[in-house]
Design a protein around this motif. Structure first.
Motif, PDB file in Angstrom:
ATOM      1  N   PHE A   1      -6.628   1.403   0.390  1.00 44.90           N
ATOM      2  CA  PHE A   1      -6.380   1.778  -1.005  1.00 44.90           C
ATOM      3  C   PHE A   1      -6.856   3.206  -1.262  1.00 44.90           C
TER       4      PHE A   1
ATOM      5  N   LEU B   1       0.820  -1.211   0.000  1.00 46.72           N
ATOM      6  CA  LEU B   1       0.000   0.000   0.000  1.00 46.72           C
ATOM      7  C   LEU B   1       0.851   1.258   0.000  1.00 46.72           C
TER       8      LEU B   1
ATOM      9  N   ILE C   1       1.283   3.177  -4.993  1.00 44.88           N
ATOM     10  CA  ILE C   1      -0.084   3.438  -5.454  1.00 44.88           C
ATOM     11  C   ILE C   1      -0.214   4.890  -5.878  1.00 44.88           C
TER      12      ILE C   1
ATOM     13  N   ALA D   1      -4.115  -3.256  -5.692  1.00 46.60           N
ATOM     14  CA  ALA D   1      -4.458  -1.926  -6.202  1.00 46.60           C
ATOM     15  C   ALA D   1      -3.689  -1.577  -7.482  1.00 46.60           C
TER      16      ALA D   1
END
Length: 342
Positions: A107, A8, A12, A86
């Motif tokens: 996310f 994470l 992202i 993600a």
């Protein structure tokens, strides 16, 4: 089995920025062209772990031809220890994925427009697995134990904040219960649909402490997609959601055929016995405690996958309280929609 943390970090955010300006030309996909000629749309779903019973509905929809009936050519992409769910969605390598509700929140915290469209498992299978001879009867008895766990999962700060891990030594978990075999004072993070059977097969009598009973209960086996796909191709999302929902209903009624495919796809010491056990243990987590197939009503089957604003708000409040997100930064409306379910 116990799921490892999903990546994470800043990757992202970097992907979100890159996607704003790098469409570029793509080579022609001969297979995709042939499928399009046959009236089938190519779609893939990214799993968050190695194929197991938590993905049963997806495999059932493929085995039974549910996706094909919906004019979808579905590819299932197995996950692993740190599957980048993600990024796979944001980069368009998959259009759908399976994850957990708390991961959806994280996310979105990182700027990823990911939305839950179906939640198969209503009561999360997360548990702590302890030996029956450990002296532990419940969460209040954990002091003096060693917990094998993987950092990054939100249930851990939840347990710490409520004092259940005071006096507990936390050490890394490597997806094995081997340490429990030699030490009754070792416990492991687990899923109630998998590790209890593995322990019993190794001669251990065990007890499962369900974290959901303490109030930490995010939806699990959640089908997600991107907000962009929902806006651009709502009919595609509807077809995938409906086929997946029917797949889950059929899987929980009769999982044998899908389990055969899951067994071949897993490749990590999975056994037919473990899949049979898991699918039986999964049913009450989906249907509110009902284990017997003949006691599940048509209404329950038809409503499988539904989510509520109250449940999502409770999760957001808990994650805010745990300082995992800023208070009010994310709303239930950001996280889920029921519009594509029957």
């Amino acid at each position: 089995m116990s799921k490892f943390p999903i990546a994470l970090t800043g990757c992202i955010g970097a992907i979100v920025l890159v996607l704003t300006g790098c469409a570029g030309d793509r080579p022609v996909d001969a297979k995709a062209t042939a499928l399009a000629t046959a009236g089938l749309e190519t779609v893939s779903v990214q799993l968050n772990w190695y194929p197991e019973v938590e993905h049963g509905g997806v495999y059932q929809a493929m085995v039974d031809g549910g996706y094909r009936d919906a004019e979808i050519e579905m590819t299932i992409r197995p996950g692993g220890r740190e599957t980048p769910v993600a990024p796979e969605l944001l980069l368009g390598r998959s259009q759908f994925a399976i994850t957990n509700a708390d991961d959806v929140v994280l996310f979105r915290k990182e700027g990823a427009d990911i939305v839950a469209v179906l939640a198969a498992v209503q009561d999360h299978p997360r548990c702590l697995l302890v030996r029956a001879d450990s002296g532990v009867e419940g969460f209040d008895d954990l002091a003096g134990m060693t917990l094998q766990c993987q950092p990054g999962r939100a249930f851990l700060p939840f347990l710490r904040q409520r004092g259940y891990l005071e006096g507990v030594r936390e050490v890394p978990y490597f997806n094995s219960i081997a340490a429990m075999v030699n030490d009754p004072k070792t416990m492991v993070q687990a899923y109630s649909v998998a590790e209890p059977l593995i322990a019993r097969q190794q001669g251990l009598e065990v007890r499962t402490l369900m974290v959901s009973e303490l109030g930490w209960n995010p939806y699990s086996s959640v089908l997600v997609t991107t907000g962009e796909l929902i806006r651009k191709s709502p009919e595609l999302v509807r077809k995938v959601v409906r086929a997946t929902q029917e797949g889950w209903v059929d899987y929980l009624d009769s999982p044998d055929r899908a389990n055969e495919v899951i067994l071949k796809a897993n490749g990590h010491s999975m056994t037919p016995e473990a899949l049979k056990f898991g699918s039986e243990e999964l049913r009450p987590l989906v249907y509110g405690g009902i284990r017997a197939i003949d006691q599940v009503t048509d209404a329950q089957r038809n409503s499988l996958g539904q989510m509520t604003q109250e449940r999502w708000q409770r999760l957001l409040d808990q994650m805010s309280e745990l300082k995992l997100i800023e208070d009010g930064s994310i709303t239930p409306k950001d996280c889920f929609t029921n519009e594509f379910l029957p």
